[in-house]
Write a protein that holds these residues in place. Structure first.
Motif, PDB file in Angstrom:
ATOM      1  N   ASP A  44      -5.182  -5.573  -3.877  1.00 29.11           N
ATOM      2  CA  ASP A  44      -4.545  -5.951  -2.614  1.00 29.11           C
ATOM      3  C   ASP A  44      -4.370  -4.667  -1.803  1.00 29.11           C
ATOM      4  O   ASP A  44      -3.400  -3.930  -1.961  1.00 29.11           O
ATOM      5  CB  ASP A  44      -3.206  -6.615  -2.882  1.00 29.11           C
ATOM      6  N   TYR A  45      -5.327  -4.379  -0.913  1.00 25.86           N
ATOM      7  CA  TYR A  45      -5.318  -3.111  -0.184  1.00 25.86           C
ATOM      8  C   TYR A  45      -4.143  -3.003   0.783  1.00 25.86           C
ATOM      9  O   TYR A  45      -3.658  -1.896   1.043  1.00 25.86           O
ATOM     10  CB  TYR A  45      -6.650  -2.911   0.550  1.00 25.86           C
ATOM     11  N   THR A  46      -3.703  -4.134   1.331  1.00 24.26           N
ATOM     12  CA  THR A  46      -2.557  -4.069   2.250  1.00 24.26           C
ATOM     13  C   THR A  46      -1.304  -3.612   1.505  1.00 24.26           C
ATOM     14  O   THR A  46      -0.492  -2.851   2.036  1.00 24.26           O
ATOM     15  CB  THR A  46      -2.318  -5.435   2.908  1.00 24.26           C
ATOM     16  N   LYS A  47      -1.142  -4.056   0.286  1.00 28.49           N
ATOM     17  CA  LYS A  47       0.010  -3.661  -0.522  1.00 28.49           C
ATOM     18  C   LYS A  47      -0.061  -2.191  -0.918  1.00 28.49           C
ATOM     19  O   LYS A  47       0.963  -1.529  -1.102  1.00 28.49           O
ATOM     20  CB  LYS A  47       0.057  -4.550  -1.763  1.00 28.49           C
ATOM     21  N   LYS A  49      -1.142   0.415   0.757  1.00 26.92           N
ATOM     22  CA  LYS A  49      -1.197   1.376   1.863  1.00 26.92           C
ATOM     23  C   LYS A  49      -0.280   2.580   1.649  1.00 26.92           C
ATOM     24  O   LYS A  49      -0.658   3.714   1.929  1.00 26.92           O
ATOM     25  CB  LYS A  49      -0.834   0.662   3.177  1.00 26.92           C
ATOM     26  N   ASN A  50       0.913   2.367   1.135  1.00 28.15           N
ATOM     27  CA  ASN A  50       1.873   3.465   0.959  1.00 28.15           C
ATOM     28  C   ASN A  50       2.209   3.691  -0.514  1.00 28.15           C
ATOM     29  O   ASN A  50       3.338   4.042  -0.860  1.00 28.15           O
ATOM     30  CB  ASN A  50       3.149   3.173   1.758  1.00 28.15           C
ATOM     31  N   LEU A  91      -8.314   3.046   1.961  1.00 29.91           N
ATOM     32  CA  LEU A  91      -6.987   3.005   2.583  1.00 29.91           C
ATOM     33  C   LEU A  91      -6.874   3.977   3.747  1.00 29.91           C
ATOM     34  O   LEU A  91      -6.213   3.695   4.749  1.00 29.91           O
ATOM     35  CB  LEU A  91      -5.920   3.315   1.538  1.00 29.91           C
ATOM     36  N   SER A  94      -8.389   2.111   6.637  1.00 34.96           N
ATOM     37  CA  SER A  94      -8.025   0.708   6.823  1.00 34.96           C
ATOM     38  C   SER A  94      -7.362   0.486   8.193  1.00 34.96           C
ATOM     39  O   SER A  94      -6.802   1.432   8.767  1.00 34.96           O
ATOM     40  CB  SER A  94      -7.078   0.269   5.707  1.00 34.96           C
ATOM     41  N   PRO A  95      -7.445  -0.735   8.739  1.00 36.59           N
ATOM     42  CA  PRO A  95      -8.128  -1.879   8.129  1.00 36.59           C
ATOM     43  C   PRO A  95      -9.636  -1.810   8.345  1.00 36.59           C
ATOM     44  O   PRO A  95     -10.102  -1.411   9.425  1.00 36.59           O
ATOM     45  CB  PRO A  95      -7.529  -3.075   8.869  1.00 36.59           C
ATOM     46  N   GLN A 235     -11.237  -7.286  -2.128  1.00 35.19           N
ATOM     47  CA  GLN A 235      -9.846  -7.545  -1.759  1.00 35.19           C
ATOM     48  C   GLN A 235      -9.367  -8.834  -2.418  1.00 35.19           C
ATOM     49  O   GLN A 235     -10.094  -9.826  -2.454  1.00 35.19           O
ATOM     50  CB  GLN A 235      -9.741  -7.673  -0.232  1.00 35.19           C
ATOM     51  N   THR A 237      -7.962 -12.264  -2.620  1.00 35.50           N
ATOM     52  CA  THR A 237      -7.719 -13.410  -1.741  1.00 35.50           C
ATOM     53  C   THR A 237      -7.608 -14.633  -2.634  1.00 35.50           C
ATOM     54  O   THR A 237      -7.942 -14.601  -3.814  1.00 35.50           O
ATOM     55  CB  THR A 237      -8.866 -13.624  -0.736  1.00 35.50           C
TER      56      THR A 237
END
Length: 505
Positions: A44-47, A49-50, A91, A94-95, A235, A237
């Protein structure tokens, strides 16, 4: 001078920290990261990020000193480093829907690895493949795409490396997405084509390597093809969690060269019909129809160069209205004739492995029959002299369900005659949608400036569909509306009806 020594002594702890020796702590932290973040081979690349643990691992990768490390430790370190740096680079940009959208992702962007500046390709080839010559690395290194091998949910460790490579290779080579078996047809990842020399450089050796790890061996008589690599991000999904195959992944791509030793046969039929000329009451009075069959054959000399030939058969029929486009198949009506009009050699060339979906195709046709132009006494059928047709293809996936195909052509007709030659430069755009792995729906537009005495511009737009019965057989239907200056000025109407069949072996 004493101050210089004092400063050096004070800085020694920083130098010693910057050059950490490789130890178990790196593998422990990497293992913690992969176990926490990898699900079914995806992320999960959005998760992420940091993610502070990833940042710490990247800093360690930069500073670690491998001088005292043994060979197994180096291998395990480089595998983990590659997989972590791929994630880090995604990352950082991204996006982004695919690593292919990041310029120079594999071969230009430099990353620091154990105090060396390396690209991802250099890390893979110079630090792992060349010195250790182990094809299993291809199943452990994950490039951030859906069609990569599944990402391991653990860190590779020196003391477990042999067992981990064996387990990961078995996992990938038994995965139905990675090795696609349908009866006697077997779809292989393009990894086996790109790195064929690492797997033995022949179909037999590649299958022998795969069968070492397969629960069900693949027969050496199987028909092998290389499915199109889906570069969409790996990713997480809902679709990926249930293991669905992206609809864009299994499709046939016309812009690619066919693999070494394979053949491609196409038969494409085009019926063009136009209604022109008007009487005193402004009614259309005449129909002109052309039916053309292109038969095309290609052979893969190697993975980037194909050689073949074309045949062109044509029929023409001019009839008064009312009449049907299908009257072209009835020689009892109108002014008509038919002939095998052109024949000639053809090549297709993919100039760069870095652009797998770009190719150039060129054919040079010779007139096969005489008096094809008719000279006013018979209907025009084809040109009496040579034709040179060169096409530039490019195809780009847009997510899992769309692709954009572009084509630019150079066509030189009637070469070498005393009359003016005809030159045209068509440009075509096709947007395809894949509602199902076997189904393609598309819309197309084409504009063809043509120089013959005066400039004329031909244009057409239409819709089509393809059905891929299996990787070897595909059928296509297409309808287009057609116009040019003459038709526009005379308020005429024209269109094309097309049906094609492609067979690969």
């Amino acid at each position: 001078m004493h101050y210089h020594w004092l400063i050096l002594i004070l800085l020694l702890p920083f130098f010693s920290y910057a050059q950490q020796a490789l130890d178990a702590s790196f593998f422990d932290q990497a293992d913690q990261f992969f176990k926490a973040e990898v699900q079914n081979g995806k992320l999960d690349y959005t998760k992420l990020k940091n993610n502070t643990l990833l940042a710490r691992l990247v800093a360690q990768i930069e500073d670690i000193d491998l001088k005292e490390a043994d060979e197994k430790s180096k291998q395990a370190f480089y595998i983990n480093a590659y997989n972590l740096l791929v994630i880090h680079q995604i990352l950082a940009n991204s996006p982004v829907p695919s690593v292919k959208e990041i310029k120079g992702f594999f071969n230009q962007i430099k990353v620091e690895v154990a105090q060396e500046q390396l690209s991802l390709n250099e890390l893979e080839k110079e630090k792992l493949l060349k010195p250790y010559k182990d094809a299993r690395f291809h199943l452990a290194l994950v490039c951030g795409a859906l069609d990569c091998p599944p990402l391991a949910d653990f860190a590779y460790r020196p003391e477990q490396l042999e067992a981990q490579l064996e387990a990961q290779t078995k996992l990938a080579l038994n995965h139905p997405r990675f090795i696609r078996v349908s009866g006697n047809n077997v779809g292989l990842s393009e990894i086996f084509r790109w790195y064929s020399h690492d797997f033995g450089n022949s179909k037999r050796h590649i299958l022998q390597f795969i069968n070492q790890y397969r629960a069900e061996a693949i027969s050496e008589s199987a028909k092998v093809y290389y499915y199109v690599y889906d570069w969409s991000l790996n990713q997480i999904t809902d679709q990926s969690q249930v293991g669905a195959i992206a609809n864009n992944a299994a499709r046939y791509v016309v812009s690619m060269a066919i693999p070494k030793g394979t053949t491609e046969t196409k038969i494409f039929n085009n019926l063009y019909t136009e209604r022109t000329q008007r009487d005193a009451d402004n009614n259309l009075t005449q129909r002109a129809s052309f039916f053309t069959t292109w038969a095309s054959f290609l052979y893969g000399v190697n993975n980037r160069f194909n050689l073949g030939f074309d045949l062109r058969y044509r029929r023409v029929n001019n009839t008064p209205l009312p009449s049907s486009p299908l009257d072209i198949f009835n020689f009892s009506t109108g002014r008509n004739r038919a002939a095998l009009s052109q024949i000639g050699p053809k090549i297709r060339w993919a100039p760069s492995d870095k652009l797998p979906h770009f190719s150039v195709q060129s054919a040079f046709w010779f007139p096969f029959s005489s008096d094809l132009e008719g000279n006013g006494e018979m209907p025009f059928l084809d040109w009496d002299s040579y034709i040179w047709w060169t096409q530039f293809f490019n195809d780009k996936s847009v997510g899992s369900n769309f692709s954009l195909f572009t084509e630019i052509d150079f066509i030189w007709e009637d070469i070498g005659t005393d009359q003016l030659n005809r030159i045209s430069t068509p440009a075509t755009v096709i947007l395809s949608y894949f509602p199902h792995p076997q189904v393609t729906l598309y819309g197309m537009a084409n504009v063809a400036p043509t120089w013959y005495k005066d400039l004329d511009i031909f244009a057409q737009a239409g819709v089509g569909a393809k059905y891929q019965f299996n990787p070897q057989l595909e059928v296509e239907l297409l309808y287009t509306a057609f116009t040019n200056a003459f038709l526009f000025d005379s308020n005429g109407r024209a269109g094309t009806y097309n049906i094609g069949v492609r067979f690969n072996k």
